[in-house]
Enzyme design. Structure first.
Site, PDB file in Angstrom:
ATOM      1  N   LYS A 213       0.831   4.058  -2.904  1.00 41.57           N
ATOM      2  CA  LYS A 213       0.576   5.345  -3.196  1.00 41.57           C
ATOM      3  C   LYS A 213       2.066   6.754  -3.263  1.00 41.57           C
ATOM      4  O   LYS A 213       1.576   7.394  -3.086  1.00 41.57           O
ATOM      5  CB  LYS A 213      -0.275   5.384  -1.264  1.00 41.57           C
ATOM      6  CG  LYS A 213      -1.105   5.011  -0.945  1.00 41.57           C
ATOM      7  CD  LYS A 213      -2.145   5.536  -2.430  1.00 41.57           C
ATOM      8  CE  LYS A 213      -3.725   4.507  -1.694  1.00 41.57           C
ATOM      9  NZ  LYS A 213      -4.654   5.164  -2.743  1.00 41.57           N
TER      10      LYS A 213
ATOM     11  N   TYR B 197       0.898  -0.895  -0.154  1.00 41.12           N
ATOM     12  CA  TYR B 197       0.007   0.038  -0.230  1.00 41.12           C
ATOM     13  C   TYR B 197       0.904   1.071  -0.335  1.00 41.12           C
ATOM     14  O   TYR B 197       0.542   1.614  -0.413  1.00 41.12           O
ATOM     15  CB  TYR B 197      -0.791   0.182   1.248  1.00 41.12           C
ATOM     16  CG  TYR B 197      -1.963   0.690   1.844  1.00 41.12           C
ATOM     17  CD1 TYR B 197      -3.103   0.658   0.473  1.00 41.12           C
ATOM     18  CD2 TYR B 197      -1.756   2.141   2.171  1.00 41.12           C
ATOM     19  CE1 TYR B 197      -4.008   1.898   0.410  1.00 41.12           C
ATOM     20  CE2 TYR B 197      -2.865   2.896   1.959  1.00 41.12           C
ATOM     21  CZ  TYR B 197      -4.075   3.007   1.179  1.00 41.12           C
ATOM     22  OH  TYR B 197      -4.731   3.745   1.675  1.00 41.12           O
TER      23      TYR B 197
HETATM   24  N1  LIG Z   1     -10.030   5.240   4.172  1.00 43.87           N
HETATM   25  C1  LIG Z   1      -9.010   5.216   4.475  1.00 43.87           C
HETATM   26  O1  LIG Z   1      -8.640   5.046   5.457  1.00 43.87           O
HETATM   27  C2  LIG Z   1      -8.209   6.079   3.524  1.00 43.87           C
HETATM   28  C3  LIG Z   1      -6.956   6.979   3.618  1.00 43.87           C
HETATM   29  C4  LIG Z   1      -6.448   7.510   3.095  1.00 43.87           C
HETATM   30  C5  LIG Z   1      -6.417   7.113   2.306  1.00 43.87           C
HETATM   31  N2  LIG Z   1      -7.264   6.149   1.237  1.00 43.87           N
HETATM   32  C6  LIG Z   1      -7.679   5.916   0.201  1.00 43.87           C
HETATM   33  O2  LIG Z   1      -8.786   6.655  -0.268  1.00 43.87           O
HETATM   34  C7  LIG Z   1      -9.248   6.596  -1.673  1.00 43.87           C
HETATM   35  C8  LIG Z   1     -10.996   5.571  -0.817  1.00 43.87           C
HETATM   36  O3  LIG Z   1     -10.718   4.601   0.420  1.00 43.87           O
HETATM   37  P1  LIG Z   1     -12.125   4.281   0.943  1.00 43.87           P
HETATM   38  O4  LIG Z   1     -11.864   4.509   2.292  1.00 43.87           O
HETATM   39  O5  LIG Z   1     -13.423   5.163   0.314  1.00 43.87           O
HETATM   40  O6  LIG Z   1     -12.211   2.994   0.461  1.00 43.87           O
HETATM   41  P2  LIG Z   1     -13.465   1.934  -0.085  1.00 43.87           P
HETATM   42  O7  LIG Z   1     -12.951   0.682   0.658  1.00 43.87           O
HETATM   43  O8  LIG Z   1     -14.264   2.135   1.280  1.00 43.87           O
HETATM   44  O9  LIG Z   1     -14.314   1.714  -0.857  1.00 43.87           O
HETATM   45  C9  LIG Z   1     -12.864   2.384  -2.449  1.00 43.87           C
HETATM   46  C10 LIG Z   1     -14.351   1.541  -3.946  1.00 43.87           C
HETATM   47  O10 LIG Z   1     -13.594   1.569  -4.816  1.00 43.87           O
HETATM   48  C11 LIG Z   1     -13.976   0.200  -5.677  1.00 43.87           C
HETATM   49  N3  LIG Z   1     -13.149  -0.204  -6.128  1.00 43.87           N
HETATM   50  C12 LIG Z   1     -12.154  -0.528  -5.654  1.00 43.87           C
HETATM   51  N4  LIG Z   1     -11.502  -2.069  -7.126  1.00 43.87           N
HETATM   52  C13 LIG Z   1     -11.551  -1.326  -7.605  1.00 43.87           C
HETATM   53  C14 LIG Z   1     -11.180  -1.764  -8.732  1.00 43.87           C
HETATM   54  N5  LIG Z   1     -10.576  -2.565  -9.259  1.00 43.87           N
HETATM   55  N6  LIG Z   1     -12.126  -0.949 -10.197  1.00 43.87           N
HETATM   56  C15 LIG Z   1     -13.493  -0.262  -9.872  1.00 43.87           C
HETATM   57  N7  LIG Z   1     -13.451  -0.210  -8.492  1.00 43.87           N
HETATM   58  C16 LIG Z   1     -12.891  -0.755  -7.336  1.00 43.87           C
HETATM   59  C17 LIG Z   1     -14.830  -0.745  -4.569  1.00 43.87           C
HETATM   60  O11 LIG Z   1     -15.726  -1.070  -4.530  1.00 43.87           O
HETATM   61  C18 LIG Z   1     -15.031   0.476  -3.346  1.00 43.87           C
HETATM   62  O12 LIG Z   1     -16.541   1.313  -3.821  1.00 43.87           O
HETATM   63  C19 LIG Z   1      -8.408   4.843  -1.762  1.00 43.87           C
HETATM   64  O13 LIG Z   1      -7.336   5.224  -2.512  1.00 43.87           O
HETATM   65  C20 LIG Z   1      -8.199   4.655  -0.399  1.00 43.87           C
HETATM   66  O14 LIG Z   1      -6.132   3.777  -0.744  1.00 43.87           O
HETATM   67  C21 LIG Z   1      -8.957   5.882   2.868  1.00 43.87           C
END
Ligand SMILES: NC(=O)c1ccc[n+]([C@@H]2O[C@H](COP(=O)([O-])OP(=O)(O)OC[C@H]3O[C@@H](n4cnc5c(N)ncnc54)[C@H](O)[C@@H]3O)[C@@H](O)[C@H]2O)c1
Length: 258
Positions: free
Chosen positions: A168, A164
């Site tokens: 990133k 991860y």
């Molecule tokens: N939640 C956290 O703590 C957090 C922190 C920092 C960064 N992020 C980043 O923010 C972004 C969103 O995270 P989130 O928390 O909303 O995640 P989440 O898991 O709640 O939602 C992610 C969405 O992406 C979709 N997805 C995954 N793989 C896919 C693919 N190959 N094709 C199409 N859709 C796909 C999933 O179906 C889901 O609906 C991500 O890039 C994550 O790495 C999240």
């Protein structure tokens, strides 16, 4: 006041604009889609969860303006087909938000090649595929906004986050090069790096004691809400942010200043 109303009051008016948001079936992507829709944008929601993305699109303000597409964003042919459908239906793409992501957590010594490759494919390759697919439409209008969801893991180490963190950190490099090469075409490219956000991904990765320990290290004492991340995305997508490009904006309650 709702977050969308606040965004509107802050001057973010997206009437007539079209946005592609990946990972829009849930979490941060869905909240960004909601706020963009509430501020007048037409939104193409892309997600591999077909049922959830359809439900998400119908729940947005101005539901008839939006489009839901079931897409695995790590597959070039699916991305190209989806972007062609968006251009067919909506005629233009002004904003791209790469929010789809996965977090497959293992100690570094135990990371499987499959988990490593899947993480890089979704978190790093997919944003490039999407950016390449939308760039011609943005260049044609000499206007575009690309926003990549990175993470605090792009700039610091987290245990069990080898794949991860690598994905990133790579996304920041990609963000800077796209910003450099495409500024001349009116396209800005920026990254947002949140701490843990209260979404399905955040709740799964930081449940129980690990979450309590992380929260204790965040000066503000809490995780971020999706609406707080979406507010920043809307600012970056707005007309006010034209001089901001190639940046990584860390939104972590002070976690990384210590
Ligand atoms: N939640 C956290 O703590 C957090 C922190 C920092 C960064 N992020 C980043 O923010 C972004 C969103 O995270 P989130 O928390 O909303 O995640 P989440 O898991 O709640 O939602 C992610 C969405 O992406 C979709 N997805 C995954 N793989 C896919 C693919 N190959 N094709 C199409 N859709 C796909 C999933 O179906 C889901 O609906 C991500 O890039 C994550 O790495 C999240």
């Amino acid at each position: 006041m709702t977050a969308a109303a606040m965004a509107k009051q802050a001057g973010a008016d997206f009437a007539g604009r079209t946005a592609v948001v990946t990972g829009a079936a849930g979490g941060i992507g869905l909240e960004i889609a909601r706020q963009l829709a509430a501020c007048g944008a037409s939104v193409a929601l892309l997600d591999m969860n077909a049922a959830a993305v359809t439900a998400a699109a119908t729940g947005l303000d101005g539901a008839q303006r939006h489009l839901a597409l079931a897409v695995d964003v790590s597959v070039r042919t699916e991305v190209e087909r989806a972007v062609a459908s968006v251009l067919d239906a909506m005629g233009r793409i002004d904003i791209l938000v790469n929010s789809a992501g996965v977090a497959l957590l293992e100690p570094a010594g135990e990371v499987t090649q499959a988990a490593w490759e899947r993480t890089l494919a979704v978190n790093l390759t997919a944003p490039l595929l999407l950016a390449q697919a939308v760039a011609p439409a943005m260049c044609a209008r000499c206007h575009g906004r690309i926003i990549n969801l990175a993470s605090q893991a792009s700039v610091i180490a987290l245990r069990s986050h080898a794949a991860y963190c690598a994905s990133k950190a790579g996304l920041l490099g990609l963000t800077r090069v796209l910003a450099l090469e495409w500024a001349a075409y009116g396209i800005t490219v920026n990254a947002i790096s949140p701490t843990v956000v209260d979404t399905p991904m955040g709740r799964q990765a930081w449940a129980g004691e690990a979450g309590d320990a992380m929260r204790a290290l965040i000066p503000t004492g809490r995780f971020a809400q999706p609406a707080e991340i979406a507010q920043l995305a809307l600012f970056l997508a707005s007309a006010h942010a034209g001089m901001l490009t190639g940046e990584n904006i860390v939104i972590d309650g002070g976690y990384s200043i210590q």
